[in-house]
Scaffold this motif. Structure first.
Motif, PDB file in Angstrom:
ATOM      1  N   GLU A   1      -2.523  -8.664   3.144  1.00 55.82           N
ATOM      2  CA  GLU A   1      -3.845  -8.155   2.849  1.00 55.82           C
ATOM      3  C   GLU A   1      -4.735  -9.314   2.375  1.00 55.82           C
ATOM      4  N   PRO A   2      -5.997  -9.325   2.763  1.00 53.59           N
ATOM      5  CA  PRO A   2      -6.897 -10.389   2.287  1.00 53.59           C
ATOM      6  C   PRO A   2      -7.156 -10.233   0.793  1.00 53.59           C
TER       7      PRO A   2
ATOM      8  N   SER B   1       0.555  -2.749  -5.185  1.00 54.71           N
ATOM      9  CA  SER B   1      -0.711  -2.845  -4.455  1.00 54.71           C
ATOM     10  C   SER B   1      -1.605  -3.912  -5.070  1.00 54.71           C
ATOM     11  N   LEU B   2      -2.604  -4.349  -4.305  1.00 56.63           N
ATOM     12  CA  LEU B   2      -3.569  -5.306  -4.833  1.00 56.63           C
ATOM     13  C   LEU B   2      -4.405  -4.672  -5.942  1.00 56.63           C
ATOM     14  N   ASP B   3      -4.681  -3.373  -5.834  1.00 56.04           N
ATOM     15  CA  ASP B   3      -5.406  -2.677  -6.895  1.00 56.04           C
ATOM     16  C   ASP B   3      -4.644  -2.770  -8.219  1.00 56.04           C
ATOM     17  N   PHE B   4      -3.331  -2.637  -8.133  1.00 53.65           N
ATOM     18  CA  PHE B   4      -2.505  -2.739  -9.334  1.00 53.65           C
ATOM     19  C   PHE B   4      -2.593  -4.144  -9.935  1.00 53.65           C
TER      20      PHE B   4
ATOM     21  N   GLN C   1      -4.871 -14.285  -8.752  1.00 51.56           N
ATOM     22  CA  GLN C   1      -4.297 -15.106  -7.686  1.00 51.56           C
ATOM     23  C   GLN C   1      -2.847 -15.477  -7.985  1.00 51.56           C
ATOM     24  N   THR C   2      -2.549 -15.726  -9.251  1.00 51.01           N
ATOM     25  CA  THR C   2      -1.166 -16.026  -9.642  1.00 51.01           C
ATOM     26  C   THR C   2      -0.264 -14.823  -9.395  1.00 51.01           C
ATOM     27  N   LEU C   3      -0.750 -13.649  -9.739  1.00 49.39           N
ATOM     28  CA  LEU C   3       0.027 -12.426  -9.524  1.00 49.39           C
ATOM     29  C   LEU C   3       0.227 -12.163  -8.039  1.00 49.39           C
TER      30      LEU C   3
END
Length: 244
Positions: free
Chosen positions: A78-79, A134-137, A112-114
């Protein structure tokens, strides 16, 4: 995707182009086959020999093939900077309005680290990155800085399986990244200087929640007792008035 099920784990652009040529040739070999019948008068038939004449169709097939190969190879990601939740936080911070008005560059750095941690964890477990979380998380973690599962459930009560399982190290790794981040250190300095935690960047541990729950229960009991005493006094007064 069935056509590429046997694709190698590491595929470069030349391999993709060769695969595309094989796919087109295999279709063109069936050029002499009778066209399929169609009951719809508005449907159109494109023969394999006509494929090169349809640039948009060939481009769509090429993109589909490359995406399919990336999916099987596990490289489809995902971007990170196009996540809607992340973009919303950036806009709110720029306008100094809304829930994300305290988002800073330090939060973005942690995010970004996560994200990098999520990719490494996915490779270790041999799953897609989205199965880790998820990226939301990750945006939520980068902003709220939770340091236990209870605080993480403020985003979603049901945590991802890899974070929920206490026998796996992923939750502890995530917490370690949060505590070692610049944004965490900045929050600790602010908390030490003011004696108070930020309203927007705050987490509640299990112990805090239990204390608040117990206090609410005690307050409720006191209110009930006071209300009962008031009602009793009113009834007693009314009884005396009626007797007179």
């Amino acid at each position: 995707c069935r056509f590429f099920h046997g694709a190698k784990e590491e595929i470069d652009e030349s391999t993709v182009e060769e695969t595309e040529d094989v796919f087109v040739d295999s279709v063109e070999n069936h050029d002499d086959a009778p066209p399929p019948s169609s009951s719809s008068p508005t449907s159109s038939i494109i023969r394999a020999s006509e494929f090169p004449c349809h640039n948009h169709l060939m481009k769509a097939i090429s993109i589909s093939q490359k995406r399919c190969l990336k999916l099987w190879n596990g490289d489809e990601e995902e971007p990170i900077l196009k996540n809607p939740f992340f973009i919303s936080m950036i806009k709110q911070a720029a306008n100094q309005k809304g829930h994300g008005k305290h988002w800073t560059d330090a939060n973005t750095k942690l995010y970004q680290t996560l994200y990098a941690w999520r990719r490494v964890s996915a490779r270790r477990e041999k799953v897609h990155s989205s199965e880790v979380c998820s990226l939301d998380f990750l945006v939520h973690v980068a902003y709220k800085l939770p340091i236990d599962r209870w605080a993480m459930r403020r985003h979603s009560y049901f945590l991802p399986m890899l974070l929920e399982d206490e026998s796996l190290p992923y939750c502890e790794e995530l917490v370690e990244l949060v505590i070692s981040s610049d944004v965490w250190q900045q929050r600790e300095k602010r908390s030490g200087a003011s004696g108070l935690k930020s309203v927007d960047v705050v987490f509640y541990s299990g112990e805090d929640a239990k204390k608040e729950s117990n206090e609410e229960k005690r307050n409720g009991v006191w209110k009930l007792m006071i209300a009962g005493a008031v009602v009793g006094a009113i009834l007693l007064t009314m009884t005396k008035v009626r007797r007179r």
